[in-house]
Design an enzyme around this catalytic site. Structure first.
Site, short mmCIF file in Angstrom:
data_model
loop_
_atom_site.label_atom_id
_atom_site.label_comp_id
_atom_site.label_asym_id
_atom_site.label_seq_id
_atom_site.Cartn_x
_atom_site.Cartn_y
_atom_site.Cartn_z
N ARG A 105 37.09 34.60 33.20
CA ARG A 105 37.19 35.83 34.00
C ARG A 105 36.44 37.01 33.36
O ARG A 105 36.90 38.16 33.40
CB ARG A 105 38.66 36.23 34.22
CG ARG A 105 39.45 35.25 35.02
CD ARG A 105 38.92 35.07 36.45
NE ARG A 105 39.62 33.97 37.07
CZ ARG A 105 39.24 32.69 36.92
NH1 ARG A 105 38.14 32.37 36.24
NH2 ARG A 105 39.94 31.73 37.48
N SER B 239 45.30 36.84 41.93
CA SER B 239 45.99 36.92 40.64
C SER B 239 45.84 38.32 40.07
O SER B 239 44.72 38.80 39.93
CB SER B 239 45.37 35.94 39.63
OG SER B 239 45.36 34.66 40.19
N GLU C 180 43.69 41.30 35.60
CA GLU C 180 42.39 40.73 36.00
C GLU C 180 41.72 41.70 36.98
O GLU C 180 40.50 41.80 37.06
CB GLU C 180 42.67 39.38 36.69
CG GLU C 180 41.42 38.67 37.16
CD GLU C 180 41.74 37.39 37.93
OE1 GLU C 180 42.45 36.53 37.40
OE2 GLU C 180 41.24 37.27 39.06
C1 LIG Z 1 43.85 36.32 48.21
C2 LIG Z 1 42.90 36.39 47.02
C3 LIG Z 1 42.61 35.25 46.31
C4 LIG Z 1 41.75 35.29 45.21
N1 LIG Z 1 41.48 34.14 44.54
C5 LIG Z 1 40.65 34.15 43.48
C6 LIG Z 1 40.35 32.95 42.77
O1 LIG Z 1 40.81 31.87 43.13
N2 LIG Z 1 39.53 33.03 41.69
C7 LIG Z 1 38.98 34.21 41.29
O2 LIG Z 1 38.23 34.20 40.29
N3 LIG Z 1 39.23 35.37 41.95
C8 LIG Z 1 40.05 35.37 43.02
N4 LIG Z 1 40.32 36.53 43.69
C9 LIG Z 1 39.70 37.79 43.23
C10 LIG Z 1 38.41 38.17 44.01
O3 LIG Z 1 38.30 37.40 45.19
C11 LIG Z 1 37.15 37.97 43.18
O4 LIG Z 1 37.23 38.68 41.97
C12 LIG Z 1 35.88 38.39 43.92
O5 LIG Z 1 34.75 38.00 43.21
C13 LIG Z 1 35.82 39.90 44.16
O6 LIG Z 1 34.73 40.14 45.04
P1 LIG Z 1 34.58 41.52 45.80
O7 LIG Z 1 33.26 41.49 46.49
O8 LIG Z 1 35.75 41.79 46.64
O9 LIG Z 1 34.51 42.54 44.57
P2 LIG Z 1 35.23 43.95 44.44
O10 LIG Z 1 36.69 43.77 44.37
O11 LIG Z 1 34.71 44.88 45.47
O12 LIG Z 1 34.68 44.40 43.01
C14 LIG Z 1 35.16 43.78 41.84
C15 LIG Z 1 34.41 44.35 40.62
O13 LIG Z 1 33.06 43.92 40.66
C16 LIG Z 1 32.16 45.03 40.69
N5 LIG Z 1 31.06 44.67 41.59
C17 LIG Z 1 31.15 44.30 42.90
N6 LIG Z 1 29.94 44.02 43.39
C18 LIG Z 1 29.05 44.20 42.37
C19 LIG Z 1 27.63 44.09 42.24
N7 LIG Z 1 26.86 43.72 43.27
N8 LIG Z 1 27.07 44.39 41.05
C20 LIG Z 1 27.83 44.78 39.99
N9 LIG Z 1 29.18 44.91 40.05
C21 LIG Z 1 29.77 44.63 41.22
C22 LIG Z 1 33.01 46.18 41.23
O14 LIG Z 1 32.50 47.45 40.81
C23 LIG Z 1 34.36 45.88 40.63
O15 LIG Z 1 34.44 46.34 39.29
C24 LIG Z 1 41.17 36.52 44.82
C25 LIG Z 1 41.46 37.69 45.54
C26 LIG Z 1 42.30 37.62 46.65
C27 LIG Z 1 42.58 38.87 47.44
#
Ligand SMILES: Cc1cc2nc3c(=O)[nH]c(=O)nc-3n(C[C@H](O)[C@H](O)[C@H](O)COP(=O)(O)OP(=O)(O)OC[C@H]3O[C@@H](n4cnc5c(N)ncnc54)[C@H](O)[C@@H]3O)c2cc1C
Length: 334
Positions: free
Chosen positions: A164, A235, A330
């Site tokens: 992570r 998580s 996380e």
């Molecule tokens: C129901 C649910 C289930 C999930 N299951 C998992 C799982 O199984 N495994 C897992 O690892 N995660 C899981 N997650 C967490 C999440 O899905 C991941 O972390 C995902 O990658 C976040 O993507 P996002 O586009 O929503 O990022 P955001 O939440 O919008 O951003 C997350 C971080 O990344 C940064 N960021 C976003 N885009 C960029 C970019 N282009 N360049 C640089 N930085 C950037 C943001 O500034 C922020 O700090 C889950 C979340 C939910 C709600």
């Protein structure tokens, strides 16, 4: 570039907590990024890049420029007999990309099915599920360097991928935007079925990518609330990693505690630690520990980010008091 002022972010985060962005900028094309930096310099405000907001918790209004990338092309850049190299732009929805790999019989991404979020965010915390991490299929990451204003490529070996975590969450945090990710997927069939709930598929003669994706969907459905109906960010805490000695002492006191051996340390499921304290389903106002999975914090309706953070800190303190383990979120807290 499309700019709005004082944008409400309730619909832009999967916890669905209210927060306002001083400016909200939708970027349609990566060529607009220098313009975005000019705008930020002019306003003298920091930039926060948001994907789908599925790994963030907003605890206040953001006196920032919150930006979202809408560019989402997918391009096959090369192929060999055994593999396909694909470059995908940051704004693409992660699971649409995984679905595309399944439709095209490409192996490597399927265990990461149904993880919310964008392709651009996937390398940031090195998303993982069911024995697979995205680092295993990444070749390189293209970034826009906020200091030099140049696009550069970071090879997988230099991304510092870990559990992570990556260079994008540490050294390059707020210093680089991920604009595209290049993946290498296998044309040769292989299935990662090491996760216990997937092992029954080993003997299934009908095993294929579609079946594996469907099975993963069913498992996830049981364990994770759908953010469309219950606000959450998956998580909330990382699974803590402790020394072998501390793990042994913990096992003496709690023989049922699950422990996973790493090279020189031991990983402990944070969900078990919380559940074992009787906190599954625990409520603090409108913030709660999800009743089916103690690792997930949920917004029961109109919780604020501050209330969810208060619950998270309560859990961190309780876990430390009882096990002497410091849980780390996380989720990215702002
Ligand atoms: C129901 C649910 C289930 C999930 N299951 C998992 C799982 O199984 N495994 C897992 O690892 N995660 C899981 N997650 C967490 C999440 O899905 C991941 O972390 C995902 O990658 C976040 O993507 P996002 O586009 O929503 O990022 P955001 O939440 O919008 O951003 C997350 C971080 O990344 C940064 N960021 C976003 N885009 C960029 C970019 N282009 N360049 C640089 N930085 C950037 C943001 O500034 C922020 O700090 C889950 C979340 C939910 C709600």
């Amino acid at each position: 570039m499309q700019i709005t002022e004082n944008q409400d972010l309730t619909q832009y985060n999967t916890f669905h907590v209210p927060a306002k962005a001083r400016y909200f900028v939708l970027v349609e094309n990566k060529s607009e990024l220098p313009q975005l930096i000019d705008f930020a310099n002019h306003k003298q405000l920091p930039i926060l890049i948001l994907g789908q907001g599925s790994n963030v918790l907003f605890t206040r209004d953001l006196n920032m420029i919150v930006t979202k990338f809408n560019f989402s092309n997918l391009q096959i850049t090369s192929q060999t007999h055994d593999s396909t190299i694909i470059q995908v732009q940051a704004g693409k929805i992660w699971d649409n990309f995984v679905a595309w790999t399944v439709e095209n019989n490409l192996y490597g991404a399927v265990n990461l099915s149904f993880i919310p979020g964008t392709v651009g965010a996937a390398p940031v915390q090195n998303i993982g599920a069911y024995g697979t991490e995205v680092a295993q299929i990444i070749e390189k990451v293209e970034v826009f360097d906020l200091q030099t204003l140049n696009f550069t490529e970071i090879h997988k070996q230099n991304c510092q991928f870990a559990y992570r975590s990556s260079i994008f969450k540490t050294q390059l945090k707020n210093k680089a935007f991920i604009t595209s990710v290049t993946f290498k997927l296998s044309k040769k069939p292989y299935f990662n079925l090491q996760y216990k709930d997937l092992q029954h598929l080993k003997n299934n003669p009908g095993l294929n990518l579609q079946l594996l994706r469907q099975t993963i969907g069913q498992i996830r459905h049981k364990k994770l609330p759908d953010p469309k109906t219950i606000g959450n960010a998956g998580s909330f805490f990382k699974n803590p990693i402790v020394s072998k000695e501390q793990a042994r002492q913990l096992k003496d006191r709690w023989p049922q505690m699950p422990q996973y051996q790493l090279n020189n340390a031991v990983k402990i499921p944070a969900g078990w630690l919380i559940d074992n304290l009787g906190l599954k389903g625990y409520k603090m106002g409108q913030a709660a520990v999800y009743q089916h999975n103690a690792l997930v914090l949920v917004n029961l309706g109109n919780a604020t980010g501050k209330q969810i953070l208060k619950l998270a800190n309560f859990i961190i303190d309780k876990v430390f008091e009882i096990y002497k383990i410091k849980l780390e979120p996380e989720v990215n807290i702002f």
